[in-house]
Motif scaffolding. Structure first.
Motif: not given
Length: 51
Positions: A42-44, A46-49
């Motif tokens: 989930n964190v990844n 968010v970071n890729l958006k």
């Protein structure tokens, strides 16, 4: 005993490749590991958006 040696060998190989093994996840349930993995994904995401 063979399983323990296998797990130790896998952990040593992963550490040698730069992976980290948090001690607070040693000996926990599969559900706890799954939740941790899901949190990382989930964190990844968010970071890729890109907006």
């Amino acid at each position: 005993m063979a399983e323990d040696k296998f797990e130790q060998a896998v952990a040593a190989k992963l550490k040698g490749e730069g992976w980290d093994c948090p001690t607070d996840y040693s000996g926990v349930t599969v559900d706890r590991l799954y939740d941790h993995w899901r949190d990382i994904l989930n964190v990844n995401m968010v970071n890729l958006k890109v907006c």
